[in-house]
Design an enzyme around this catalytic site. Structure first.
Site, mmCIF file in Angstrom:
data_model
loop_
_atom_site.group_PDB
_atom_site.id
_atom_site.type_symbol
_atom_site.label_atom_id
_atom_site.label_comp_id
_atom_site.label_asym_id
_atom_site.label_seq_id
_atom_site.Cartn_x
_atom_site.Cartn_y
_atom_site.Cartn_z
ATOM 1 N N THR A 8 -84.684 51.043 120.652
ATOM 2 C CA THR A 8 -84.371 51.706 119.391
ATOM 3 C C THR A 8 -82.920 51.435 119.034
ATOM 4 O O THR A 8 -82.087 51.251 119.922
ATOM 5 C CB THR A 8 -84.630 53.231 119.464
ATOM 6 O OG1 THR A 8 -84.355 53.813 118.189
ATOM 7 C CG2 THR A 8 -83.772 53.900 120.528
ATOM 8 N N ALA A 11 -79.262 55.893 116.645
ATOM 9 C CA ALA A 11 -78.241 56.500 117.514
ATOM 10 C C ALA A 11 -78.661 57.878 118.013
ATOM 11 O O ALA A 11 -78.428 58.221 119.174
ATOM 12 C CB ALA A 11 -76.911 56.588 116.772
ATOM 13 N N GLY A 12 -79.288 58.676 117.150
ATOM 14 C CA GLY A 12 -79.744 60.003 117.560
ATOM 15 C C GLY A 12 -80.789 59.933 118.647
ATOM 16 O O GLY A 12 -80.768 60.701 119.614
ATOM 17 N N ASP A 72 -93.014 55.582 120.293
ATOM 18 C CA ASP A 72 -93.392 55.757 118.901
ATOM 19 C C ASP A 72 -93.805 57.207 118.803
ATOM 20 O O ASP A 72 -94.513 57.726 119.672
ATOM 21 C CB ASP A 72 -94.524 54.821 118.486
ATOM 22 C CG ASP A 72 -94.645 54.741 116.971
ATOM 23 O OD1 ASP A 72 -93.594 54.627 116.299
ATOM 24 O OD2 ASP A 72 -95.772 54.802 116.453
ATOM 25 N N PHE A 155 -83.287 65.529 114.126
ATOM 26 C CA PHE A 155 -83.481 64.580 113.033
ATOM 27 C C PHE A 155 -84.946 64.606 112.614
ATOM 28 O O PHE A 155 -85.757 65.322 113.194
ATOM 29 C CB PHE A 155 -83.036 63.166 113.450
ATOM 30 C CG PHE A 155 -83.701 62.648 114.691
ATOM 31 C CD1 PHE A 155 -84.844 61.876 114.615
ATOM 32 C CD2 PHE A 155 -83.183 62.936 115.955
ATOM 33 C CE1 PHE A 155 -85.466 61.405 115.765
ATOM 34 C CE2 PHE A 155 -83.787 62.466 117.113
ATOM 35 C CZ PHE A 155 -84.939 61.698 117.010
ATOM 36 N N GLY A 156 -85.271 63.835 111.595
ATOM 37 C CA GLY A 156 -86.656 63.737 111.144
ATOM 38 C C GLY A 156 -87.194 65.060 110.624
ATOM 39 O O GLY A 156 -86.576 65.719 109.789
ATOM 40 N N LYS A 178 -84.312 71.806 123.095
ATOM 41 C CA LYS A 178 -85.313 70.935 122.474
ATOM 42 C C LYS A 178 -85.871 69.941 123.486
ATOM 43 O O LYS A 178 -87.087 69.750 123.585
ATOM 44 C CB LYS A 178 -84.705 70.197 121.282
ATOM 45 C CG LYS A 178 -85.690 69.259 120.600
ATOM 46 C CD LYS A 178 -85.009 68.455 119.515
ATOM 47 C CE LYS A 178 -85.890 67.307 119.082
ATOM 48 N NZ LYS A 178 -85.182 66.352 118.246
ATOM 49 N N HIS A 183 -91.963 66.843 122.542
ATOM 50 C CA HIS A 183 -92.946 65.789 122.779
ATOM 51 C C HIS A 183 -92.299 64.592 123.468
ATOM 52 O O HIS A 183 -92.848 64.030 124.410
ATOM 53 C CB HIS A 183 -93.574 65.363 121.451
ATOM 54 C CG HIS A 183 -92.570 64.957 120.407
ATOM 55 N ND1 HIS A 183 -91.526 65.773 120.003
ATOM 56 C CD2 HIS A 183 -92.425 63.808 119.689
ATOM 57 C CE1 HIS A 183 -90.804 65.154 119.088
ATOM 58 N NE2 HIS A 183 -91.326 63.955 118.878
ATOM 59 N N ARG A 184 -91.110 64.224 123.012
ATOM 60 C CA ARG A 184 -90.403 63.081 123.588
ATOM 61 C C ARG A 184 -89.936 63.407 125.004
ATOM 62 O O ARG A 184 -90.042 62.588 125.912
ATOM 63 C CB ARG A 184 -89.227 62.689 122.682
ATOM 64 C CG ARG A 184 -88.635 61.354 123.019
ATOM 65 C CD ARG A 184 -87.657 60.868 121.957
ATOM 66 N NE ARG A 184 -88.355 60.488 120.737
ATOM 67 C CZ ARG A 184 -88.250 61.128 119.572
ATOM 68 N NH1 ARG A 184 -87.451 62.166 119.444
ATOM 69 N NH2 ARG A 184 -88.930 60.713 118.519
#
Length: 200
Positions: A8, A11-12, A72, A155-156, A178, A183-184
């Site tokens: 990726t 940066a975040g 993803d 983000f997002g 977080k 999920h990540r």
């Protein structure tokens, strides 16, 4: 120390992945794809998060000759049949325009009551080696979509997803909070033993 490429340039996301992997005890040299500016972006032609994660990981592993990790991820809204899903980053038609994506989603859900605003973040994390070896794992974070964005972290779609059991959105949580439930975070913590098994 084995170098591991994070597929990726965001940066975040690089910061988030480094924190998650370090907290899980991974000591490899983690480098973002931004360190390899000549490598073109991969077209995400898969129809699932796992397929797209593997496409990105394999492309970077082949181009660099180094092991690569990719993910993803996206937001899957129940009432929208799982959309935006794999199209989350380009939901508004402009890839990576978080504000436009969020505004469009909220407009689409403006008449949807609280009881029908269930959604989850999904993440597929993939490891690919230059020899073609691959592994993929997945994680989810279930919650409810708020009517208005709240919070400035992340983000997002973080400002609108309120995780189950929480009173705050993902964007109101600290990075540590977080990462512990995301999920990540779940997917990459599950990937750590796979990295250790294959890379030592």
């Amino acid at each position: 120390m084995t170098r591991l490429i994070l597929a990726t340039r965001n940066a975040g996301k690089i910061t988030e992945l480094r924190a998650i992997l370090a907290d899980a005890g991974l000591t490899h040299d983690l480098v973002g794809a931004d360190a390899y500016p000549d490598i073109p972006d991969v077209k995400e032609t898969g129809v699932t998060f796992a397929e797209n994660a593997l496409l990105k990981a394999h492309a970077l592993a082949r181009a660099t000759g180094l092991p690569a990790v990719a993910d993803d991820s996206g937001l899957c809204v129940d009432v929208l049949g799982g959309a935006p899903g794999i199209f989350s980053a380009r939901w508004s038609g402009r890839h990576g325009d978080d504000r436009a994506n969020l505004d469009l989603l909220l407009a689409q859900l403006s008449d949807i009551s609280e009881a029908h605003r269930g959604a989850h973040f999904a993440c597929a994390a993939a490891l690919a080696l230059p020899d073609g070896t691959e592994r993929v794992v997945e994680g989810q974070l279930r919650g409810t979509l708020r009517h208005t964005p709240t919070g400035t972290n992340g983000f997002g779609y973080d400002p609108v997803l309120q995780p189950e059991g929480e009173t705050r959105t993902c964007a109101e949580l600290s990075a540590e909070e977080k990462n512990a439930i995301s999920h990540r975070g779940k997917a990459f913590r599950e990937l750590v033993p796979v990295v250790r098994e294959l890379l030592g």
